[in-house]
Design a protein around this motif. Structure first.
Motif, PDB file in Angstrom:
ATOM      1  N   ALA A 127     -11.119  -7.146  10.408  1.00  0.00           N
ATOM      2  CA  ALA A 127      -9.673  -7.271  10.229  1.00  0.00           C
ATOM      3  C   ALA A 127      -9.330  -7.692   8.799  1.00  0.00           C
ATOM      4  O   ALA A 127      -8.385  -7.159   8.194  1.00  0.00           O
ATOM      5  N   LEU A 128     -10.092  -8.639   8.241  1.00  0.00           N
ATOM      6  CA  LEU A 128      -9.837  -9.089   6.871  1.00  0.00           C
ATOM      7  C   LEU A 128     -10.039  -7.971   5.862  1.00  0.00           C
ATOM      8  O   LEU A 128      -9.234  -7.792   4.935  1.00  0.00           O
ATOM      9  N   SER A 129     -11.097  -7.203   6.021  1.00  0.00           N
ATOM     10  CA  SER A 129     -11.360  -6.112   5.072  1.00  0.00           C
ATOM     11  C   SER A 129     -10.261  -5.062   5.163  1.00  0.00           C
ATOM     12  O   SER A 129      -9.851  -4.490   4.138  1.00  0.00           O
ATOM     13  N   GLY A 130      -9.770  -4.803   6.392  1.00  0.00           N
ATOM     14  CA  GLY A 130      -8.674  -3.853   6.540  1.00  0.00           C
ATOM     15  C   GLY A 130      -7.396  -4.332   5.868  1.00  0.00           C
ATOM     16  O   GLY A 130      -6.703  -3.560   5.183  1.00  0.00           O
ATOM     17  N   TRP A 131      -7.090  -5.631   6.031  1.00  0.00           N
ATOM     18  CA  TRP A 131      -5.886  -6.184   5.408  1.00  0.00           C
ATOM     19  C   TRP A 131      -5.970  -6.124   3.886  1.00  0.00           C
ATOM     20  O   TRP A 131      -5.003  -5.741   3.213  1.00  0.00           O
ATOM     21  N   ILE A 132      -7.114  -6.489   3.317  1.00  0.00           N
ATOM     22  CA  ILE A 132      -7.279  -6.456   1.860  1.00  0.00           C
ATOM     23  C   ILE A 132      -7.133  -5.034   1.341  1.00  0.00           C
ATOM     24  O   ILE A 132      -6.501  -4.786   0.300  1.00  0.00           O
ATOM     25  N   THR A 133      -7.692  -4.059   2.063  1.00  0.00           N
ATOM     26  CA  THR A 133      -7.608  -2.664   1.631  1.00  0.00           C
ATOM     27  C   THR A 133      -6.164  -2.177   1.611  1.00  0.00           C
ATOM     28  O   THR A 133      -5.702  -1.553   0.633  1.00  0.00           O
ATOM     29  N   ILE A 134      -5.408  -2.453   2.674  1.00  0.00           N
ATOM     30  CA  ILE A 134      -4.010  -2.027   2.735  1.00  0.00           C
ATOM     31  C   ILE A 134      -3.190  -2.683   1.623  1.00  0.00           C
ATOM     32  O   ILE A 134      -2.401  -2.032   0.918  1.00  0.00           O
ATOM     33  N   GLU A 135      -3.402  -3.993   1.429  1.00  0.00           N
ATOM     34  CA  GLU A 135      -2.668  -4.720   0.390  1.00  0.00           C
ATOM     35  C   GLU A 135      -3.029  -4.198  -1.000  1.00  0.00           C
ATOM     36  O   GLU A 135      -2.151  -4.083  -1.880  1.00  0.00           O
ATOM     37  N   ALA A 136      -4.300  -3.866  -1.217  1.00  0.00           N
ATOM     38  CA  ALA A 136      -4.713  -3.337  -2.522  1.00  0.00           C
ATOM     39  C   ALA A 136      -4.065  -1.988  -2.804  1.00  0.00           C
ATOM     40  O   ALA A 136      -3.629  -1.721  -3.933  1.00  0.00           O
ATOM     41  N   ILE A 137      -3.973  -1.131  -1.802  1.00  0.00           N
ATOM     42  CA  ILE A 137      -3.341   0.180  -1.989  1.00  0.00           C
ATOM     43  C   ILE A 137      -1.866   0.009  -2.344  1.00  0.00           C
ATOM     44  O   ILE A 137      -1.333   0.690  -3.239  1.00  0.00           O
ATOM     45  N   LEU A 138      -1.198  -0.903  -1.656  1.00  0.00           N
ATOM     46  CA  LEU A 138       0.216  -1.159  -1.959  1.00  0.00           C
ATOM     47  C   LEU A 138       0.384  -1.687  -3.378  1.00  0.00           C
ATOM     48  O   LEU A 138       1.318  -1.302  -4.094  1.00  0.00           O
TER      49      LEU A 138
END
Length: 304
Positions: free
Chosen positions: A105-116
């Motif tokens: 879940a943490l890796s998914g959140w960081i990835t989405i935030e980085a793309i934004l």
């Protein structure tokens, strides 16, 4: 048709012997990691750095793994009882599985935030970010040094040390992002390096979840092949005619268990046969929690 079950259990006492020194090392590393994780999270909010926040998230997983190791170290001291006849080794595996899902879940959140943030890079205060990231690197080095002295004979400490060593890379990513921003002002480097940290988290999460799930699903331990057991014993142990109903699984993360039915010739002394089977298996596969059922005229159940 006579069937003589002679269960023999071996290997209960040599495991989970974590001494107070291991607990002290884990507690000290947990204190270091958790304390600086809080500092880093506040600094990430202040500076606006996603790389710093990603590193704080990575340190959160390190704290969880250290707490898990501490929990397992203490829970493993509890003896088996009427409710947990095999003991409490699986608690660590279950907690590890939950920890792996949290990592995903943490890796998914960081990835989405980085793309934004790549689409609209925010302004980052790089100076304080650099100092905090350097502090994180120092804390991780100290925590790894604390754990390093106790990891040779303790699987929990070894696993915790590997988590901390992985976090060193996250600190390096945050330091690199701050340095690039200070030198060039190029803000996208922060979310780009955050993706690197997310990839590290994802890799660890997948491995941890897969290993724990394998144990929880009663998967066979690595290197312990039931087919090899069936081939080995008739050739290696005099009096063994057939081997079937061989089942291998793990009681905990480092406790392989094995049950098997052995058909032998009439007149064979069962206790001697069980000892020979146990010794043969131990020489080939190492310490095992083994249950052997001796049969003289075949098995009442179809071979598995």
């Amino acid at each position: 048709m006579a069937s003589h079950p002679h269960p023999h259990h071996h290997g209960d006492d040599h495991r989970h012997n974590h001494g107070p020194a291991s607990s002290q090392r884990l507690l000290m590393a947990l204190f270091l990691t958790t304390g600086f994780m809080t500092v880093e999270a506040v600094a990430a909010w202040w500076t606006g750095s996603l790389a710093l926040l990603a590193d704080a998230a990575h340190m959160l997983t390190d704290s969880a793994s250290l707490a898990l190791a501490l929990f397992a170290d203490r829970l493993a001291r509890r003896p088996a009882d009427g409710h947990r006849t095999y003991g409490y080794g699986r608690a660590k595996v279950l907690a590890g599985f939950v920890n792996g899902l949290t990592l995903l879940a943490l890796s998914g959140w960081i990835t989405i935030e980085a793309i934004l943030r790549l689409q609209a890079p925010p302004q980052i205060i790089a100076g304080p970010m650099l100092w905090v990231a350097c502090g994180g690197l120092g804390v991780n080095l100290l925590a790894f040094w604390v754990l390093h002295g106790g990891q040779e004979n303790d699987v929990n400490v070894r696993g915790a040390a590997l988590h901390v060593m992985g976090d060193l890379l996250g600190s390096v990513a945050a330091i690199s992002a701050a340095a690039v921003i200070l030198l060039t002002g190029w803000m996208p480097i922060d979310p780009l390096l955050s993706l690197v940290v997310a990839a590290l988290l994802l890799r660890s999460a997948l491995r941890l979840t897969r290993e724990c799930g394998h144990i929880l699903l009663e998967g066979r331990p690595a290197g312990l092949d039931p087919a090899e057991v069936r081939r080995l014993l008739p050739d290696a142990v005099p009096g063994v005619v057939d081997v079937h109903h061989v089942h291998a699984w793990s009681l905990g993360d480092d406790e392989p268990a094995l049950t098997l039915h052995v058909v032998t010739t009439p007149g064979t002394e069962p206790d001697l046969l069980i000892k020979a089977v146990r010794d043969t298996l131990q020489r080939r596969f190492g310490e095992l929690h083994t249950t052997v059922q001796v049969e003289y005229a075949g098995c009442s159940h179809p071979p598995a």
